[in-house]
Enzyme design. Structure first.
Site, PDB file in Angstrom:
ATOM      1  N   SER A 154      -2.679  -0.389   6.260  1.00 19.74           N
ATOM      2  CA  SER A 154      -2.156  -1.688   6.684  1.00 19.74           C
ATOM      3  C   SER A 154      -2.644  -2.728   5.689  1.00 19.74           C
ATOM      4  CB  SER A 154      -2.696  -2.023   8.080  1.00 19.74           C
ATOM      5  OG  SER A 154      -2.521  -3.388   8.359  1.00 19.74           O
ATOM      6  N   SER A 155      -1.789  -3.701   5.402  1.00 21.23           N
ATOM      7  CA  SER A 155      -2.228  -4.790   4.506  1.00 21.23           C
ATOM      8  C   SER A 155      -3.434  -5.495   5.126  1.00 21.23           C
ATOM      9  CB  SER A 155      -1.101  -5.798   4.287  1.00 21.23           C
ATOM     10  OG  SER A 155       0.071  -5.129   3.898  1.00 21.23           O
ATOM     11  N   HIS A 178       0.881  -1.171   0.000  1.00 21.45           N
ATOM     12  CA  HIS A 178       0.000   0.000   0.000  1.00 21.45           C
ATOM     13  C   HIS A 178       0.915   1.216   0.000  1.00 21.45           C
ATOM     14  CE1 HIS A 178       1.050   0.172   4.223  1.00 21.45           C
ATOM     15  NE2 HIS A 178       0.522  -1.018   4.427  1.00 21.45           N
ATOM     16  N   HIS A 211       4.035   1.289   2.307  1.00 27.21           N
ATOM     17  CA  HIS A 211       5.225   0.582   1.822  1.00 27.21           C
ATOM     18  C   HIS A 211       5.952   1.408   0.751  1.00 27.21           C
ATOM     19  CE1 HIS A 211       2.682  -3.076   2.983  1.00 27.21           C
ATOM     20  NE2 HIS A 211       3.763  -3.236   3.708  1.00 27.21           N
ATOM     21  N   ASP A 255       4.556   0.657  13.420  1.00 25.23           N
ATOM     22  CA  ASP A 255       4.895  -0.509  14.244  1.00 25.23           C
ATOM     23  C   ASP A 255       5.938  -0.077  15.276  1.00 25.23           C
ATOM     24  OD1 ASP A 255       3.401  -2.793  12.814  1.00 25.23           O
ATOM     25  OD2 ASP A 255       4.348  -1.685  11.214  1.00 25.23           O
TER      26      ASP A 255
HETATM   27  P1  AMP Z   1       4.540  -5.096   6.753  1.00 25.29           P
HETATM   28  O1  AMP Z   1       4.530  -5.472   5.312  1.00 25.29           O
HETATM   29  O2  AMP Z   1       3.205  -4.812   7.325  1.00 25.29           O
HETATM   30  O3  AMP Z   1       5.391  -6.000   7.597  1.00 25.29           O
HETATM   31  O4  AMP Z   1       5.272  -3.673   6.813  1.00 25.29           O
HETATM   32  C1  AMP Z   1       6.521  -3.458   6.237  1.00 25.29           C
HETATM   33  C2  AMP Z   1       7.039  -2.114   6.679  1.00 25.29           C
HETATM   34  O5  AMP Z   1       6.105  -1.112   6.292  1.00 25.29           O
HETATM   35  C3  AMP Z   1       7.201  -1.997   8.202  1.00 25.29           C
HETATM   36  O6  AMP Z   1       8.376  -1.254   8.491  1.00 25.29           O
HETATM   37  C4  AMP Z   1       5.971  -1.246   8.614  1.00 25.29           C
HETATM   38  O7  AMP Z   1       6.128  -0.499   9.797  1.00 25.29           O
HETATM   39  C5  AMP Z   1       5.783  -0.326   7.424  1.00 25.29           C
HETATM   40  N1  AMP Z   1       4.401   0.145   7.335  1.00 25.29           N
HETATM   41  C6  AMP Z   1       3.274  -0.596   7.412  1.00 25.29           C
HETATM   42  N2  AMP Z   1       2.195   0.201   7.348  1.00 25.29           N
HETATM   43  C7  AMP Z   1       2.649   1.470   7.243  1.00 25.29           C
HETATM   44  C8  AMP Z   1       2.027   2.749   7.152  1.00 25.29           C
HETATM   45  N3  AMP Z   1       0.710   2.887   7.153  1.00 25.29           N
HETATM   46  N4  AMP Z   1       2.820   3.836   7.060  1.00 25.29           N
HETATM   47  C9  AMP Z   1       4.167   3.717   7.068  1.00 25.29           C
HETATM   48  N5  AMP Z   1       4.815   2.548   7.154  1.00 25.29           N
HETATM   49  C10 AMP Z   1       4.070   1.439   7.240  1.00 25.29           C
END
Ligand code: AMP
Length: 286
Positions: free
Chosen positions: A185-186, A34, A37, A150
């Site tokens: 968020s995914s 999204h 990322h 996070d």
């Molecule tokens: P994930 O794929 O959910 O493990 O996230 C991968 C990275 O993207 C992690 O460092 C998360 O903290 C970051 N991330 C996830 N959602 C967001 C968001 N809404 N804004 C900024 N960074 C994000």
């Protein structure tokens, strides 16, 4: 953009880049990209000459009753997004290549990971820190970008890197939100249409806390009480934790100061959402 599936090939590519004087910026993810990322990828591109993004849904950070099997996946969609961001390598290791045998070595950051998400997701941060260390060793970045959404993961990784003398700069990226304030968020794909209003309760709580602090509230207990009432006024919500902590050591605070971070995890229907907000900051981000 290259898509690399084997850790050996990834290491080889990185060694070549380093030998030719390039530095590498790294964004570890679990995919289903999204805008959050993509913003991390853009930031990495500003900080280093080459950008590597990994997609790995890491089983050792999921509890047995969690959403490992239903976590959204779409490599075609993700690759075209990453390609548009001029990512150099999308590293998508297969499960077997990351864990050819059950892992016997784990990285555990004590203290910081005990409460909050750590309490409701036992073993989660050990799994995160272990896989991030593996990915760091494979990709060899000079800088890695993590989202401040996070916050506990960010705190644990910063501490791990300091404790273990890992020579990688950890950069935090502010939380990217939908127009209505919901943190991207995914896992938002799990939200049913009728849960969407309730999902906004977290952002509403952020704003309400900020207003209270501006109005002179300084006792955290009084703020938390009001926020609890606010969040619980929405349908189908269940607060898992709601606290005001110091943004560096995650210790609960009695009174508001410049480092006060509001943190929360709320279940909306079956979807668990987290959010946080720095109460004195200009933007609310760590
Ligand atoms: P994930 O794929 O959910 O493990 O996230 C991968 C990275 O993207 C992690 O460092 C998360 O903290 C970051 N991330 C996830 N959602 C967001 C968001 N809404 N804004 C900024 N960074 C994000």
């Amino acid at each position: 953009m290259r898509i690399i599936k084997s850790p050996e090939e990834m290491s080889h590519w990185s060694r070549e880049q380093l030998a030719s004087g390039m530095d590498i910026g790294f964004v570890p993810t679990m995919g289903f990209f999204h805008e959050g990322h993509l913003s991390l990828m853009r930031m990495a591109a500003k900080l280093a000459e080459k950008v590597v993004v990994s997609i790995f849904i890491n089983p050792i950070q999921f509890g047995t009753d969690e959403d490992l099997s239903e976590y959204p996946r779409d490599l075609n969609r993700d690759s075209s997004f990453a390609e548009n961001e001029n990512v150099d390598v999308l590293f998508v290791p297969e499960l077997k290549s990351m864990y050819p045998e059950p892992i016997k070595t784990k990285i555990s950051v004590s203290g910081l990971t005990k409460e909050f998400c750590g309490a409701s997701r036992p073993g989660h941060f050990d799994g995160v820190c272990t896989v991030v260390t593996k990915l760091f060793n494979i990709v060899r970045p000079s800088v890695a970008v993590f989202g401040s959404k996070d916050f506990q993961q960010l705190a644990a990784i910063r501490r791990m890197v300091a404790d273990l003398n890992i020579d990688i700069e950890i950069v935090a990226h502010p939380t990217v939100r939908e127009n209505d304030g919901l943190a991207m968020s995914s896992r938002n794909t799990y939200l049913a249409e009728e849960d969407r209003q309730s999902a906004l309760s977290l952002y509403k709580a952020n704003n309400s806390a900020k207003d209270m602090v501006s109005a002179g509230y300084s006792e955290t207990a009084a703020i938390i009480d009001k926020l609890e009432v606010l969040i619980n006024s929405y349908d189908k919500v269940e607060i898992e934790y709601l606290a005001i902590v110091n943004c560096f050591d995650l210790q609960r605070q009695k009174n508001i100061d410049d480092n006060s971070l509001l943190i929360m995890a709320v279940k909306v229907g079956r979807t668990r959402l987290i959010d946080n907000f720095l109460l004195h900051g200009k933007t609310g981000d760590i």
